[in-house]
Scaffold this active site. Structure first.
Site, short mmCIF file in Angstrom:
data_model
loop_
_atom_site.label_atom_id
_atom_site.label_comp_id
_atom_site.label_asym_id
_atom_site.label_seq_id
_atom_site.Cartn_x
_atom_site.Cartn_y
_atom_site.Cartn_z
NE ARG B 122 -4.03 -1.49 1.14
CZ ARG B 122 -5.51 -1.74 1.64
NH1 ARG B 122 -5.78 -1.42 2.68
NH2 ARG B 122 -6.63 -2.33 1.03
CD GLN B 127 -2.92 5.93 -3.77
OE1 GLN B 127 -2.95 6.78 -4.72
NE2 GLN B 127 -3.56 6.38 -2.46
CG ASP B 130 -4.75 -1.58 -2.93
OD1 ASP B 130 -5.24 -2.60 -2.98
OD2 ASP B 130 -4.60 -0.77 -1.91
CB SER B 133 -7.95 -0.04 -2.38
OG SER B 133 -7.21 0.12 -1.46
CE1 TYR B 230 -3.41 -0.53 10.38
CE2 TYR B 230 -2.11 0.89 9.11
CZ TYR B 230 -3.11 0.11 9.06
OH TYR B 230 -3.92 -0.04 8.04
#
Lengths: 383, 383
Positions: B122, B127, B130, B133, B230
């Site tokens: 990611r 992008q 992906d 996603s 995170y």
């Protein structure tokens, strides 16, 4: 204690709605009535029996109809139901009387005062009693949800790293209450929405919801638009031009929702088989008029049909009943609002005054006779 | 002419998606490849064979896989498909390798270079490649449409002459790509939306979509929120407080959508049977993690379950495939964007460079071996 009001569980198994809500039971109890609700009457609308009891009602069985002075219903009573009613009972329902002369005559014979809620005049005073509007509003909403659920693409434009998903093109035919809510809901979901109606005056309403009105905007149209309301019928030439424009437009749509009804007559055919055949595979049509003969050639009541060229035609029955937990609340309120106008608060009783404007418009049968002017023939059929 | 690329019709009958679009076929043809698309491969995604031909491809049959240097797929090839591939073929798909060691070993044995598209890092550069996603975005949209279709009320607040229909309360658990799109779609439809996530930093994203973040906002939360991304795991005390708040919240919701996945591990259980039992009849839960064991106790893959207390738990499989005409276009573009990075434009050939960062992250098998570090055991299983 005043009179008794009975709210049955609808006998038609496909009817999830109920004609009372905890709110209306509470109001009726407050006015001195004894309200008996049949066991599980609210189950399809997510109203437990306990909620009716908490509102002041009691739970009964279908035979309790026999002691009721007033019966509140969604659908016209069946023969079996009529037998259980006492003569003189007041019954409020969506009576669906057109084309059902025998059923109307049977209600007269049973001696009930049958009110057809769908005949409520569209005047300011009666807005809160207008079942057609309250139910059509939810049908228009649900039509878009049903279309989106069947449609194999997303409705809104989505700009993603892997490219753009284009917005769905949605066309609404018939801009009454259902059509307006369909436009609003389709716009909410990000569709590119167009709409049309035989009334040029609808253009402004459509525009106010952010959609585009589809019409041949020549001088004739402009004159009719300014005249407003229910304008006189457009010329044959205009109708031909408009039909060609509409046919061309439909071929480019992803979703079409039709909502055109004519009281007492079959629904007008708006979409021919050739127009359906002109649409792309994967396109979706929702025919909200399917119960009245349908606006769309090839729509089938109660079915989702997929045509040879891959177009889905949705013909769900009783679309308001698909959102029964909402539609029952509004329907119940409509019935209460009308019933309240007939309540003698001293006597705690319902009194039918045949001279009242709302009663005149809605009363089908009374004192053993068919009394509504539109159903003189029904009287003859029952004789 | 350069190498041959094959795009099969997916063998899984429930898979409506396809791994190429007219757009990607056109681009690959333009780069000098010969693109063969299996007959009807696009049928489930509303792409007729003629559109692939118009884009420069040709229509073939499943056995044409045998001459392909590159195979573009949605799902991991079956044993039968592997037999039809030539050794050394490059295969791009959602490989679903975790827990499927034998299948990974079989791909190594077949000598293919198998790329797991779901392992794409990611990072900004990737992008557009992906697939997680692009597909999760559509799953989040469709989850709300599916919920609205099952729900027995309207989602938006409606103010009518017969009273107000309240807006539905919608709770989204897990604020990744799917969760964010679910929030956006639920807001479009007029729902009152709340959301939660284990990452306190998600609060800002949720707020930016007009929804409310549900969290015990004590000092520990505020510190974690500022830390962003995170963050480290919250304390046991915090987790207990948050669990109590969530359980209380769920009991009041009309619709709950769960989207929590942990790569390579079963989905976390977010909703217990007791929480389901606390909800009102008619409430709806959508478990987007049902294929990974489910976030909801009682969800069943491929079914809509109605619990004893009248809650519907929706467990549709392959939710992106329910909007295949949109999801295929994005998926195809993801594959093209990655494949393009491996194309030697002089030789008109795909060249696998094991040192490339994207190849390292996604290449499962190569030169007869399992090469991905996460699947050393799979290598052993195949030995």
């Amino acid at each position: 204690m005043g009179q008794t009001i009975f709210v049955p569980k609808e006998v038609d198994a496909t009817e999830a709605r109920v004609a009372a809500s905890p709110d209306t039971v509470k109001r009726l109890s407050g006015l001195g009535f004894s309200v008996v609700v049949e066991k599980d009457a609210g189950a399809g609308s997510r109203i437990p029996d306990a909620d009716f009891v908490a509102a002041g009602g009691s739970i009964g069985k279908s035979s309790d109809a026999g002691k009721a002075d007033v019966v509140l219903k969604v659908r016209r009573p069946t023969e079996a139901e009529l037998k259980s009613y006492k003569s003189g009972a007041v019954v409020l329902a969506s009576m669906d009387p057109y084309g059902n002369d025998a059923a109307v005559a049977a209600m007269a014979k049973a001696g009930i005062s049958a009110f057809a809620m769908e005949f409520m005049p569209r005047i300011t005073r009666a807005q809160s009693m207008d079942v057609l509007s309250s139910q059509a509003n939810l049908a228009g909403y649900q039509a878009v949800i049903d279309a989106a659920a069947e449609y194999d693409r997303a409705l809104p434009m989505m700009m993603t790293a892997a490219g753009t998903v284009p917005a769905a093109k949605i066309f609404v035919m018939g801009v009454g209450v259902a059509g307006l809510q369909a436009i609003a809901t389709a716009r909410r979901l990000g569709g590119v929405v167009t709409a049309t109606d035989v009334r040029p005056a609808a253009k402004e309403q459509v525009a106010s919801l952010g959609a585009k009105f589809l019409a041949v905007e020549d001088d004739e149209f402009k004159a009719a638009e300014t005249a407003g309301g229910y304008a006189k019928e457009m010329s044959k030439e205009y109708q031909a031009k408009q039909a060609a424009l509409t046919a061309d437009h439909i071929a480019k749509q992803d979703i079409v929702i039709t909502t055109a009804l004519i009281p007492g007559r079959p629904a007008p055919k708006l979409i021919s088989a050739a127009m359906v055949a002109s649409m792309k595979p994967g396109s979706v049509i929702v025919d909200l008029a399917v119960e009245r003969g349908g606006n769309v050639e090839g729509s089938v009541p109660g079915k989702v049909v997929t045509t040879a060229n891959g177009v889905k035609i949705i013909g769900h029955l009783n679309v308001p009943g698909r959102v029964a937990a909402s539609s029952s609340l509004l329907y119940a309120k409509n019935l209460f609002a009308f019933l309240e106008t007939m309540i003698d608060k001293e006597k705690k009783a319902v009194v039918v005054n045949p001279d009242d404007e709302l009663v005149k418009a809605t009363l089908l049968t009374h004192g053993g006779k068919v009394v509504h002017s539109n159903f003189a023939k029904a009287e003859a059929a029952g004789a």
